[in-house]
Write an enzyme that holds these catalytic residues in place. Sequence first.
Site, PDB file in Angstrom:
ATOM      1  N   HIS A  75       0.829  -1.213   0.000  1.00 26.10           N
ATOM      2  CA  HIS A  75       0.000   0.000   0.000  1.00 26.10           C
ATOM      3  C   HIS A  75       0.862   1.262   0.000  1.00 26.10           C
ATOM      4  CE1 HIS A  75       0.456   0.810   4.392  1.00 26.10           C
ATOM      5  NE2 HIS A  75       0.341  -0.487   4.567  1.00 26.10           N
ATOM      6  N   ASP A  77       0.021   4.462   1.087  1.00 34.83           N
ATOM      7  CA  ASP A  77      -0.120   5.446   2.166  1.00 34.83           C
ATOM      8  C   ASP A  77       0.687   5.040   3.390  1.00 34.83           C
ATOM      9  OD1 ASP A  77      -1.985   3.258   2.446  1.00 34.83           O
ATOM     10  OD2 ASP A  77      -2.957   4.383   4.059  1.00 34.83           O
ATOM     11  N   ASP A 114       6.479   0.962   6.847  1.00 31.86           N
ATOM     12  CA  ASP A 114       5.154   0.348   6.715  1.00 31.86           C
ATOM     13  C   ASP A 114       4.328   1.234   5.795  1.00 31.86           C
ATOM     14  OD1 ASP A 114       2.633  -0.765   6.998  1.00 31.86           O
ATOM     15  OD2 ASP A 114       2.362  -0.061   9.062  1.00 31.86           O
ATOM     16  N   GLU A 144      -4.773   2.153   2.964  1.00 35.64           N
ATOM     17  CA  GLU A 144      -4.839   0.940   3.776  1.00 35.64           C
ATOM     18  C   GLU A 144      -4.967   1.267   5.243  1.00 35.64           C
ATOM     19  OE1 GLU A 144      -3.047  -2.429   6.162  1.00 35.64           O
ATOM     20  OE2 GLU A 144      -2.462  -0.322   6.019  1.00 35.64           O
ATOM     21  N   GLU A 145      -4.289   2.330   5.673  1.00 36.57           N
ATOM     22  CA  GLU A 145      -4.157   2.592   7.101  1.00 36.57           C
ATOM     23  C   GLU A 145      -5.416   3.149   7.761  1.00 36.57           C
ATOM     24  OE1 GLU A 145      -1.830   1.434   8.649  1.00 36.57           O
ATOM     25  OE2 GLU A 145       0.048   1.492   7.526  1.00 36.57           O
ATOM     26  N   ASP A 168       3.708  -6.858   3.450  1.00 38.77           N
ATOM     27  CA  ASP A 168       3.347  -5.938   4.536  1.00 38.77           C
ATOM     28  C   ASP A 168       3.443  -6.583   5.913  1.00 38.77           C
ATOM     29  OD1 ASP A 168       2.529  -3.564   5.687  1.00 38.77           O
ATOM     30  OD2 ASP A 168       0.407  -3.848   5.256  1.00 38.77           O
ATOM     31  N   HIS A 451       3.644   2.785  13.177  1.00 38.12           N
ATOM     32  CA  HIS A 451       2.553   3.685  13.582  1.00 38.12           C
ATOM     33  C   HIS A 451       2.966   4.613  14.710  1.00 38.12           C
ATOM     34  CE1 HIS A 451      -0.760   0.790  11.855  1.00 38.12           C
ATOM     35  NE2 HIS A 451       0.275   0.966  11.038  1.00 38.12           N
TER      36      HIS A 451
END
Length: 479
Positions: A75, A77, A114, A144-145, A168, A451
């Site tokens: 992904h 983003d 990520d 995705e996030e 991922d 994150h």
Amino acid sequence: MDLLHLEPKAIWKNFAALNAIPRPSKKEEKVIAFIKNFGESLGLETSEDETGNVIIRKPATPGMENRKTTILQSHLDMVCQKNNDTDFDFDTQGINMLVDGDWVKADGTTLGADNGIGVATIMSILESSDIAHPAIEALFTIDEETGMTGAFGLKPGVLHGDVLLNLDTEEDDEIDIGCAGGIDVTASKEYNTVAIQGEGIAIEIKGLTGGHSGMDIDKGRGNANVLLGRFLFAGIGQSIQLSDINAGGLRNAIPREARANFSVANADAYLKIAEALKADILNEFKSVEKDLTITISKAQTNGSGISTADSESFIKGLKAAHNGVYRMSPEVEGLVESSNNIAKVELKEGKLRVLNLSRSSVDSTKMAVADQLRASFELAGLDVAFTGSYPGWQPDPNSEIVSVLERIYTQKFGEQPRVVACHAGLECGIIGANYPEMEMVSFGPHITGAHSPEEKVNIKSVQKFWGYLQDILKEIPTK
């Protein structure tokens, strides 16, 4: 920071180019244009679907034409989190990267490894001239996030591949074959504001580790919203009135910071209770949250807030709401089956919102967690909405591609990989709903602190991952 001296040079070159492009979730216009231009510059078939996903197709190398068409998926983003003292605009700036020993990290922000390392790896395969591979469909999804929007928007028939390799996963000795689903739970209310009657208090909580609200939910880390709730609950019975709360952030990140302004009838009496509670909390978390700081002080009141009755009702609802692991899997040792992250609490001018992300690998348990939250917040008088529900990915340990990855890993590294399901949300379950015959597996390099501003990726692990992927592509089964 110049990463071009690192090996493998192709991946770090592409990761640096990618990280120069702002790419927050739901603001992927620049990175979509970047990746389309990349594919077109190579003379490869490049398209964008109506959702914003980009697909780049590359023919098989000579001798590999009879192998199954393979989808490489990551992904575009990234999660945008920064330390409070870091001056950074994710909408306009590229990531400032640093080499720290065996790791690459960012300067006070999330790194975007990520899933940027996955994206950069696929780019490296697409531009290679000396790597054997079957026909490739490179799938770059968006958002995705914060909603899995790209995966949800991917329609049947767009992809033609037989095997999907999702890049991922964040442990380099894992082969993921299943993941949790999730649902967003939002509690909200707009209160009438009234004049503040008591003495002002300000609380600031910061320095928590945070992390991924799926992968790190079982690590015993502090949740800033939960800790704030404990201090607010200490004001019950003391005519507490809430004025402003700004706590937490994204649903998929364990909140690291929280601030609140409120009033109580007697500030000195409250501060005595709060300082004792602070000592207890610091003791509880001394082994896992070494940088935790809690500041409690008298402050000017904001003039208006919500009433004592409304404040106490909400505080009780927040205190009752579940956070953390809800149930461990009875089938898979060590796997979190279901959990909730109280991600954000915001109160401004009487408008209140509480954002949660509930996860589970069992859909019925996911809804049980969400319903418990709904009950807690509705008892407190809030409105509750369920949105963004997405399915989990059911494991198939007997699939052919899983056997291929296990065999290659064991031969290459001299040990058995861990074949697991994870508590994070991967796009495989959503994609698989429209492509039920497609075999899927997920793997990747070692990334920690995803994150959060502590995110970093291990350099040697990227080298390991790159070699492993090349060997997998050589041994994709025949059609």
